[in-house]
Structure formats: structure tokens, C-alpha cells
Design a protein around this motif. Structure first.
Motif, PDB file in Angstrom:
ATOM      1  N   SER A   1       0.828  -1.198   0.000  1.00 22.51           N
ATOM      2  CA  SER A   1       0.000   0.000   0.000  1.00 22.51           C
ATOM      3  C   SER A   1       0.865   1.252   0.000  1.00 22.51           C
ATOM      4  N   GLY A   2       2.167   1.089   0.256  1.00 18.54           N
ATOM      5  CA  GLY A   2       3.071   2.237   0.289  1.00 18.54           C
ATOM      6  C   GLY A   2       4.495   1.854  -0.079  1.00 18.54           C
ATOM      7  N   ARG A   3       5.364   2.832  -0.019  1.00 16.01           N
ATOM      8  CA  ARG A   3       6.766   2.624  -0.388  1.00 16.01           C
ATOM      9  C   ARG A   3       7.462   1.689   0.589  1.00 16.01           C
ATOM     10  N   ASP A   4       8.506   1.039   0.112  1.00 18.63           N
ATOM     11  CA  ASP A   4       9.429   0.191   0.892  1.00 18.63           C
ATOM     12  C   ASP A   4       8.833  -1.155   1.313  1.00 18.63           C
ATOM     13  N   GLU A   5       7.542  -1.368   1.067  1.00 15.01           N
ATOM     14  CA  GLU A   5       6.929  -2.628   1.493  1.00 15.01           C
ATOM     15  C   GLU A   5       7.352  -3.782   0.593  1.00 15.01           C
ATOM     16  N   ILE A   6       7.351  -3.577  -0.716  1.00 19.58           N
ATOM     17  CA  ILE A   6       7.776  -4.646  -1.627  1.00 19.58           C
ATOM     18  C   ILE A   6       9.282  -4.857  -1.508  1.00 19.58           C
ATOM     19  N   SER A   7      10.021  -3.802  -1.241  1.00 17.36           N
ATOM     20  CA  SER A   7      11.468  -3.943  -1.031  1.00 17.36           C
ATOM     21  C   SER A   7      11.748  -4.928   0.104  1.00 17.36           C
ATOM     22  N   LEU A   8      11.021  -4.785   1.212  1.00 15.07           N
ATOM     23  CA  LEU A   8      11.185  -5.700   2.349  1.00 15.07           C
ATOM     24  C   LEU A   8      10.872  -7.132   1.938  1.00 15.07           C
ATOM     25  N   LEU A   9       9.759  -7.324   1.228  1.00 15.72           N
ATOM     26  CA  LEU A   9       9.363  -8.667   0.819  1.00 15.72           C
ATOM     27  C   LEU A   9      10.397  -9.285  -0.120  1.00 15.72           C
ATOM     28  N   SER A  10      10.901  -8.478  -1.036  1.00 15.40           N
ATOM     29  CA  SER A  10      11.907  -8.966  -1.979  1.00 15.40           C
ATOM     30  C   SER A  10      13.191  -9.365  -1.264  1.00 15.40           C
ATOM     31  N   LYS A  11      13.562  -8.601  -0.257  1.00 10.21           N
ATOM     32  CA  LYS A  11      14.798  -8.912   0.493  1.00 10.21           C
ATOM     33  C   LYS A  11      14.628 -10.170   1.344  1.00 10.21           C
ATOM     34  N   ILE A  12      13.397 -10.445   1.774  1.00  7.59           N
ATOM     35  CA  ILE A  12      13.143 -11.705   2.490  1.00  7.59           C
ATOM     36  C   ILE A  12      13.225 -12.881   1.527  1.00  7.59           C
ATOM     37  N   ALA A  13      12.586 -12.741   0.356  1.00  6.30           N
ATOM     38  CA  ALA A  13      12.427 -13.873  -0.565  1.00  6.30           C
ATOM     39  C   ALA A  13      13.590 -14.074  -1.523  1.00  6.30           C
ATOM     40  N   LYS A  14      14.321 -12.988  -1.838  1.00  8.15           N
ATOM     41  CA  LYS A  14      15.430 -13.051  -2.808  1.00  8.15           C
ATOM     42  C   LYS A  14      15.009 -13.786  -4.097  1.00  8.15           C
ATOM     43  N   PRO A  15      14.112 -13.197  -4.875  1.00  5.76           N
ATOM     44  CA  PRO A  15      13.552 -13.896  -6.041  1.00  5.76           C
ATOM     45  C   PRO A  15      14.595 -14.260  -7.100  1.00  5.76           C
ATOM     46  N   ASP A  16      14.385 -15.420  -7.718  1.00  8.07           N
ATOM     47  CA  ASP A  16      15.152 -15.806  -8.903  1.00  8.07           C
ATOM     48  C   ASP A  16      14.494 -15.222 -10.154  1.00  8.07           C
ATOM     49  N   ILE A  17      13.168 -15.142 -10.125  1.00 10.81           N
ATOM     50  CA  ILE A  17      12.395 -14.583 -11.236  1.00 10.81           C
ATOM     51  C   ILE A  17      11.368 -13.626 -10.640  1.00 10.81           C
ATOM     52  N   SER A  18      11.318 -12.408 -11.159  1.00 14.49           N
ATOM     53  CA  SER A  18      10.326 -11.436 -10.698  1.00 14.49           C
ATOM     54  C   SER A  18       9.448 -11.003 -11.857  1.00 14.49           C
ATOM     55  N   VAL A  19       8.153 -10.871 -11.593  1.00 19.98           N
ATOM     56  CA  VAL A  19       7.189 -10.454 -12.601  1.00 19.98           C
ATOM     57  C   VAL A  19       6.468  -9.203 -12.122  1.00 19.98           C
ATOM     58  N   ILE A  20       6.414  -8.179 -12.973  1.00 24.83           N
ATOM     59  CA  ILE A  20       5.545  -7.023 -12.736  1.00 24.83           C
ATOM     60  C   ILE A  20       4.440  -7.103 -13.774  1.00 24.83           C
ATOM     61  N   THR A  21       3.194  -7.224 -13.336  1.00 26.43           N
ATOM     62  CA  THR A  21       2.096  -7.447 -14.280  1.00 26.43           C
ATOM     63  C   THR A  21       1.713  -6.179 -15.022  1.00 26.43           C
ATOM     64  N   MET A  22       1.570  -5.074 -14.280  1.00 25.29           N
ATOM     65  CA  MET A  22       1.204  -3.805 -14.911  1.00 25.29           C
ATOM     66  C   MET A  22       1.309  -2.678 -13.891  1.00 25.29           C
ATOM     67  N   ILE A  23       1.329  -1.453 -14.380  1.00 27.02           N
ATOM     68  CA  ILE A  23       1.281  -0.279 -13.515  1.00 27.02           C
ATOM     69  C   ILE A  23      -0.063   0.397 -13.763  1.00 27.02           C
ATOM     70  N   GLY A  24      -0.909   0.404 -12.742  1.00 25.46           N
ATOM     71  CA  GLY A  24      -2.226   1.032 -12.864  1.00 25.46           C
ATOM     72  C   GLY A  24      -2.364   2.168 -11.876  1.00 25.46           C
ATOM     73  N   GLU A  25      -3.522   2.246 -11.231  1.00 24.86           N
ATOM     74  CA  GLU A  25      -3.768   3.352 -10.304  1.00 24.86           C
ATOM     75  C   GLU A  25      -3.969   2.877  -8.868  1.00 24.86           C
ATOM     76  N   SER A  26      -3.883   1.563  -8.612  1.00 25.29           N
ATOM     77  CA  SER A  26      -4.092   1.064  -7.255  1.00 25.29           C
ATOM     78  C   SER A  26      -3.098   1.706  -6.296  1.00 25.29           C
ATOM     79  N   HIS A  27      -3.594   2.180  -5.146  1.00 24.58           N
ATOM     80  CA  HIS A  27      -2.789   2.801  -4.087  1.00 24.58           C
ATOM     81  C   HIS A  27      -2.256   4.179  -4.468  1.00 24.58           C
ATOM     82  N   ILE A  28      -2.859   4.798  -5.487  1.00 23.55           N
ATOM     83  CA  ILE A  28      -2.400   6.135  -5.874  1.00 23.55           C
ATOM     84  C   ILE A  28      -2.611   7.133  -4.738  1.00 23.55           C
ATOM     85  N   GLU A  29      -3.553   6.829  -3.834  1.00 22.91           N
ATOM     86  CA  GLU A  29      -3.792   7.692  -2.668  1.00 22.91           C
ATOM     87  C   GLU A  29      -2.511   7.847  -1.852  1.00 22.91           C
ATOM     88  N   PHE A  30      -1.722   6.768  -1.733  1.00 25.97           N
ATOM     89  CA  PHE A  30      -0.529   6.786  -0.895  1.00 25.97           C
ATOM     90  C   PHE A  30       0.730   7.137  -1.679  1.00 25.97           C
TER      91      PHE A  30
END
Length: 467
Positions: A169-198
Motif C-alpha cells: 500500500s506504500g513505499r518500501d513494502e515490496i522492497s522488504l518482501l523482496s529482500k526476504i524472498a530473494k527472487p530468482d524470477i520477478s514479474v511485474i504485471t502492470m502499472i495502474g492506479e491502485s494505491h495512488i492515494e498513498f
């Protein structure tokens, strides 16, 4: 059958940097929970400190079978009838525990994020991967700083691929998850307007989604090549240390993978791609927009060494998470298309475009609820939905919620009020209106953010008069 995860207390202490206060280091625990209602025999209980202090529920955890608990309250308050691992912060220890288990099992890690489509893409990727590998995936929407570690700790010891959805819902949250999981493959589906409030803008959203590379160490990034906000980022100076390979999907030539032919129908979508124009894939769900999610899944399969024929076959039979594009038998012998699990302006427009194109026997009824987390953009974004609504293509437009007032006011300029209705507050009048309006063979699309509560309406309309 999956081999359930097991750990000695000694392993857990080492993973978390904690201290075994009570208990035998050689004792083995299996399974983990932070909710005493889901505790099973011999589980690890992780008391979270949030609105309520989870330590208060320790007796309930013990009664339900927990054999060990993390503890960050004063240690003298800990019970002596259960093994206790003293830690500084139970949430951080939980995340460290998950990271250590991931390192022990060593599955290929596939991470998925995006404004829309991440859960559908997760389901598709898991279907493709499970054709060849023992695969574990995020259940439901357990995609945050608590849900992701739990997903990891619930995987069996024989897991070869883990598919992790990453929400935010905000900045740095996916960074934390990525650092926990250390992905071999990452997918970004699309950039829309979800969470634009934050996040303030689509650029801010792109920045937050791109955090998915922060934990990567030379893996593969898969993203929509026609999204300029991401294309700019992949050539940035800090990217090369995280990403080894980049692959793109999209609607047009120039991407690594794109569709040649798309044939939509009411309950499925068939397409071919540039990789083999003689080989087609039929998704068991409607919506041209789902082809993009499938392309991302096919590219993940390619990275895992899965051939296209196998991937296509898997996608033909994949199961979508409940409440997403779910066809249901409706009230009075009608048909419901339930997509009331979540929404953004772009996903709502996509659902409308699909629904207005299909052929049905009876009337087409559209029920739209508020899209949340738009902040100061709420009016602008709700009004913009009128661009995707074609009054000649639907028979009844029913809007629900405070912010849908903006769309209602706009639609009065384009549509007769005989076919346009708005409700707010108590859902009972909305439910009764729909029950009175829906006739046999009518098809009803319901789409909204989950917290708007349209799933309650779906539930009521799913009951026939005889039930």
C-alpha cells in the motif's frame, strides 16, 4: 503428498538470533501460526504485537496444541508449560525464520507484483510450474509482510518452486518482501492506479512496484514492455547488480512474447503467440486482458525450462483464486460474473470492456461498487469510468457507494435514468432492487473493491428462490 516442514528448536533459535528460554533444543516443531484459531498440534505460535498484543492469547495457543512460542514481552511473564524462544521483535523473528527456511529448502523463487492481475498471474504461474515441479504458492491474498513469511513457512520440504505474490500500500513494502524472498524470477504485471492515494502518481506506483528487484541477485525480470515507466527503470545504473536477464511481454511486436490472434468467448479466451503461430492456448476464463497475465506465466515457464506446449496445456486447466472472474448460478435462474474481490480504475474498465462485448441470452446488468484507496483522485478516477461504459451495450447500470455518486452524476449525461440507479449505505435496498430486476437468463457483472462489500450482494444473489 508434500513433506511437512519441521524444525528443531535449535534451528529456530539460530534462524532468529533468539534465546531458548524453556525447552529442549532437540525438540521438533512443525507448522507455524500467528492466529490461535488456526493453531494445530505441535505448531510454533508467533504472537504479533499490533492492535492487540498477541502474547495475551498464549493460553489459547497452548490449549490448541502449540508446542513452542516466540516471546518479546518481559520474559518473566512467559508460561513454563511450553517451549519459549525469547526474541527482540516477534515479527522480525518470524521474517528471519522464513528467510532461513527458504535458504534451507532452496526452491526457485518466483515473485509477482503489479497494480492488477497479480493474483491471476500467480495462479497461472503456479499451474505452469506445477506441470514439472513440486510447486507451492501464496494462498488467497497472503501477500504482505506477515502473509509472505507464512506462505514460505507453510511450504513442504520437497518444494522445488515457490510462487510468491507481493502486495503493498506504500513505499518500501515490496522492497522488504523482496529482500526476504530473494527472487530468482520477478514479474511485474502492470502499472495502474491502485494505491495512488498513498503514492501520489503512476510514477510513484512504478517506483514502488520496481522495488521487487531489491532482493534479486542476478535473476530474471519479466515486465510489460509497453509500459514506459518501467522501460525507463530497467536501463538505470543500479539495475545490473540485481537483474541478469530481462524479458518483456505485451500486445505488440517488439516484445519477447506477444499475441498474434486473440479469440474471446463468454467463458474462455483462445490465443496464439509469436513463438509458434500453429500452437494455441485456451484460457478457461474470459477477458482479453487475461492474455497478458498468461504471457507473463509462459515466460516464467520458459525460464524454468518448461516448453510451450506443456505451459499451454497447464493454462488450459488452471484454477483461478475464488471470487475472481467467478461464474455462478444466480438468483431467479440468472448468471453472475463475480469480480468483486478487488478493483482499480484500469481493472474495472477492462472488465467492462469484456462484459459489453460478450453475447448473452437475456439482459446485461452491471453492478459497480466503490474503488478504494484513490484519495484525492477518487472523483477524477470514478468519473473516468464513463469512458468504458457504452449505454447501448448494457441494459441496466447499478452503482453502489459514496464515490460512485461521481460516476452516477456523469452517467446521467449519457444514459437514461430508467436504466441507471445508485445506492449508498445499507445494502439491503440494493439487494432487493436486484432481486426484483433480475430475470431468467440475465447476466450480472459485479465488480468493486473488496472492502466496499459487494461480496455480500454476490452471496445474496447466488441463492435461488428455492434455497
Amino acid at each position: 503428498m508434500s513433506f511437512m516442514a519441521q524444525w528443531t528448536l535449535e534451528e529456530i533459535v539460530e534462524a532468529t538470533g533468539g534465546r531458548l528460554y524453556y525447552g529442549d533444543p532437540k525438540t521438533v516443531a512443525s507448522g507455524v501460526s500467528f492466529d490461535t484459531r488456526t493453531i494445530k498440534e505441535n505448531n510454533v505460535f508467533v504472537p504479533m504485537v499490533a492492535d492487540r498484543n498477541g502474547h495475551e492469547f498464549i493460553q489459547s495457543a497452548i490449549d490448541n496444541g502449540a508446542s513452542v512460542a516466540f516471546w518479546s514481552d518481559p520474559i518473566e511473564t512467559a508460561p513454563q508449560s511450553i517451549a519459549i524462544i525469547e526474541v527482540t521483535d516477534t515479527l522480525v523473528a518470524f521474517q528471519q525464520f522464513a528467510q532461513a527456511y527458504l535458504k534451507k529448502i532452496k526452491p526457485k523463487v518466483v515473485a509477482i507484483t503489479g497494480s492488477n492481475g497479480k493474483t491471476t498471474t500467480k495462479d497461472m504461474v503456479a499451474a505452469v510450474a506445477s506441470s514439472t515441479f513440486k510447486t507451492h504458492k501464496t494462498v488467497g491474498n497472503f501477500n504482505n509482510h506477515i502473509g509472505l513469511p507464512l506462505t514460505i513457512l507453510e511450504m513442504g520440504e520437497d518444494t522445488e518452486v515457490i510462487v510468491l505474490e507481493m502486495g503493498m500500500s506504500g513505499r518500501d513494502e515490496i522492497s522488504l518482501l523482496s529482500k526476504i524472498a530473494k527472487p530468482d524470477i520477478s514479474v511485474i504485471t502492470m502499472i495502474g492506479e491502485s494505491h495512488i492515494e498513498f503514492l501520489g502518481s503512476r510514477e510513484g506506483i512504478a517506483d514502488a512496484k520496481f522495488e521487487i528487484i531489491d532482493g534479486m541477485q542476478g535473476g530474471t525480470l519479466i515486465y510489460p514492455g509497453e509500459e514506459p515507466l518501467l522501460s525507463k527503470k530497467v536501463i538505470g545504473p543500479s539495475v545490473s547488480k540485481h537483474i541478469g536477464t530481462i524479458k518483456t511481454f505485451g500486445k505488440q511486436e517488439g516484445n519477447d512474447l506477444y499475441p498474434l490472434i486473440i479469440e474471446p468467448s463468454i467463458r474462455s479466451t483462445r490465443f496464439t503467440t509469436n513463438r509458434d503461430d500453429q500452437l494455441s492456448c485456451t484460457l478457461p476464463i474470459p477477458g482479453v486482458y487475461n492474455v497478458q497475465n498468461a504471457l507473463a506465466a509462459i515466460l516464467v515457464g520458459e525460464e524454468l525450462g518448461i516448453d510451450y506446449e506443456t505451459a499451454y496445456h497447464s493454462l488450459t486447466h488452471f484454477e483461478l483464486t475464488k471470487n475472481r472472474l467467478e461464474w455462478k448460478k444466480g438468483w431467479n435462474d440468472s448468471v453472475l460474473l463475480n469480480d468483486a474481490y478487488n478493483a482499480s480504475p484500469s481493472s474495472m474498465k477492462a472488465a467492462l470492456n469484456y462484459f459489453q462485448q460478450i453475447d448473452v441470452v437475456g439482459k446485461k446488468i452491471v453492478v459497480l461498487g466503490d474503488i478504494l484507496e484513490l484519495g484525492e483522485f477518487a472523483k477524477e478516477m470514478h468519473v473516468s469510468l464513463h469512458e468504458a461504459i457504452h449505454p447501448d451495450a448494457i441494459d441496466l447500470l447499478v452503482l453502489y457507494g459514496k464515490d460512485m455518486t461521481y460516476l452516477y452524476e456523469e452517467m446521467t449525461k449519457h444514459m437514461s435514468t430508467d436504466h441507471l440507479f445508485h445506492f449508498e449505505g445499507d445494502k439491503e435496498p440494493l439487494i432487493q432492487f436486484l432481486k426484483d430486476s433480475v430475470q431468467p437468463n440475465d447476466t450480472v457483472l459485479l465488480k468493486s473493491s473488496r472492502s466496499t462489500g459487494l461480496l455480500e450482494v454476490v452471496s445474496e444473489l447466488s441463492q435461488s428462490e428455492n434455497e
